[in-house]
Design a protein around this motif. Structure first.
Motif, PDB file in Angstrom:
ATOM      1  N   UNK A 105       0.809  -1.225   0.000  1.00 29.56           N
ATOM      2  CA  UNK A 105       0.000   0.000   0.000  1.00 29.56           C
ATOM      3  C   UNK A 105       0.837   1.268   0.000  1.00 29.56           C
ATOM      4  N   UNK A 106       2.125   1.169   0.284  1.00 29.23           N
ATOM      5  CA  UNK A 106       2.997   2.351   0.189  1.00 29.23           C
ATOM      6  C   UNK A 106       3.310   2.693  -1.268  1.00 29.23           C
ATOM      7  N   UNK A 107       3.037   1.802  -2.186  1.00 27.94           N
ATOM      8  CA  UNK A 107       3.259   2.058  -3.604  1.00 27.94           C
ATOM      9  C   UNK A 107       2.125   2.911  -4.153  1.00 27.94           C
ATOM     10  N   UNK A 108       2.356   3.544  -5.299  1.00 32.43           N
ATOM     11  CA  UNK A 108       1.334   4.442  -5.853  1.00 32.43           C
ATOM     12  C   UNK A 108      -0.042   3.795  -6.049  1.00 32.43           C
ATOM     13  N   UNK A 109      -0.092   2.507  -6.337  1.00 31.48           N
ATOM     14  CA  UNK A 109      -1.383   1.841  -6.533  1.00 31.48           C
ATOM     15  C   UNK A 109      -2.183   1.733  -5.243  1.00 31.48           C
ATOM     16  N   UNK A 110      -1.499   1.697  -4.123  1.00 29.83           N
ATOM     17  CA  UNK A 110      -2.191   1.491  -2.856  1.00 29.83           C
ATOM     18  C   UNK A 110      -2.977   0.191  -2.885  1.00 29.83           C
ATOM     19  N   UNK A 111      -4.182   0.217  -2.332  1.00 27.45           N
ATOM     20  CA  UNK A 111      -5.031  -0.981  -2.281  1.00 27.45           C
ATOM     21  C   UNK A 111      -5.506  -1.417  -3.665  1.00 27.45           C
ATOM     22  N   UNK A 112      -5.409  -0.533  -4.649  1.00 22.86           N
ATOM     23  CA  UNK A 112      -5.797  -0.921  -6.011  1.00 22.86           C
ATOM     24  C   UNK A 112      -4.920  -2.051  -6.548  1.00 22.86           C
ATOM     25  N   UNK A 113      -3.815  -2.348  -5.874  1.00 17.22           N
ATOM     26  CA  UNK A 113      -2.975  -3.483  -6.272  1.00 17.22           C
ATOM     27  C   UNK A 113      -3.755  -4.795  -6.169  1.00 17.22           C
ATOM     28  N   UNK A 114      -4.788  -4.806  -5.318  1.00 15.33           N
ATOM     29  CA  UNK A 114      -5.659  -5.975  -5.199  1.00 15.33           C
ATOM     30  C   UNK A 114      -6.910  -5.711  -6.021  1.00 15.33           C
ATOM     31  N   UNK A 115      -7.004  -6.334  -7.186  1.00 18.06           N
ATOM     32  CA  UNK A 115      -8.144  -6.090  -8.076  1.00 18.06           C
ATOM     33  C   UNK A 115      -9.476  -6.439  -7.416  1.00 18.06           C
ATOM     34  N   UNK A 116      -9.508  -7.500  -6.630  1.00 22.72           N
ATOM     35  CA  UNK A 116     -10.734  -7.880  -5.935  1.00 22.72           C
ATOM     36  C   UNK A 116     -11.203  -6.799  -4.979  1.00 22.72           C
ATOM     37  N   UNK A 117     -10.257  -6.136  -4.304  1.00 19.29           N
ATOM     38  CA  UNK A 117     -10.615  -5.052  -3.404  1.00 19.29           C
ATOM     39  C   UNK A 117     -11.240  -3.908  -4.203  1.00 19.29           C
ATOM     40  N   UNK A 118     -10.624  -3.574  -5.325  1.00 17.91           N
ATOM     41  CA  UNK A 118     -11.121  -2.468  -6.140  1.00 17.91           C
ATOM     42  C   UNK A 118     -12.541  -2.748  -6.632  1.00 17.91           C
ATOM     43  N   UNK A 119     -12.839  -3.997  -6.947  1.00 19.30           N
ATOM     44  CA  UNK A 119     -14.167  -4.347  -7.458  1.00 19.30           C
ATOM     45  C   UNK A 119     -15.211  -4.473  -6.354  1.00 19.30           C
ATOM     46  N   UNK A 120     -14.826  -4.980  -5.184  1.00 17.27           N
ATOM     47  CA  UNK A 120     -15.811  -5.342  -4.172  1.00 17.27           C
ATOM     48  C   UNK A 120     -15.857  -4.423  -2.947  1.00 17.27           C
TER      49      UNK A 120
END
Length: 138
Positions: free
Chosen positions: A108-123
């Protein structure tokens, strides 16, 4: 001496026998104690939502992808992208999720943050997640 593949399989089996499926409240308390609430700007509810949809709070969860990479742990950490130099799959599959948390914080310290987890972004992303901490007695 055994083949490297056989040794890897034995290590994974050993890790699986030490696996744990957390209850929502139990994991909430653990993640709060590890200071994930607010880490990287993400609430405790966000972490719980992601872990539930990725693994239903199972520390031994793993998935092998078509490209032969794999995702491990309660947070489904990619073997190709994250924490591969200092963590082995067996570290990420045990009931002790300290290694998982260290790696998740790095992600999560990377620019994507939680978006690194596609399932999180969708759900989970952009939703009211307050239900994830209700009844957890925090």
């Amino acid at each position: 001496m055994g083949s490297p593949l056989l040794l890897l399989l034995l290590a994974l089996l050993t890790a699986v026998t030490k696996a744990k499926v957390f209850s929502q409240g139990e994991l909430a308390h653990l993640l709060q104690g590890e200071e994930l609430d607010g880490y990287g700007g993400y609430s405790l509810a966000t972490w719980l939502c992601m872990a539930f949809y990725k693994t239903t709070f199972n520390t031994a969860a793993q998935s092998i992808k078509v490209d032969s990479s794999a995702n491990y742990s309660i947070f489904q950490i990619s073997s190709q992208q994250w924490c591969t130099n200092d963590r082995s799959p067996s570290d990420l599959l045990s009931s002790n999720i300290t290694d998982d948390i260290i790696c998740a914080k790095r992600i999560v310290r990377n620019p994507q943050g939680m978006d690194a987890w596609k399932g999180w972004a969708m759900l989970c992303k952009g939703r009211d997640l307050s239900e994830w901490v209700e009844g957890c007695d925090l």
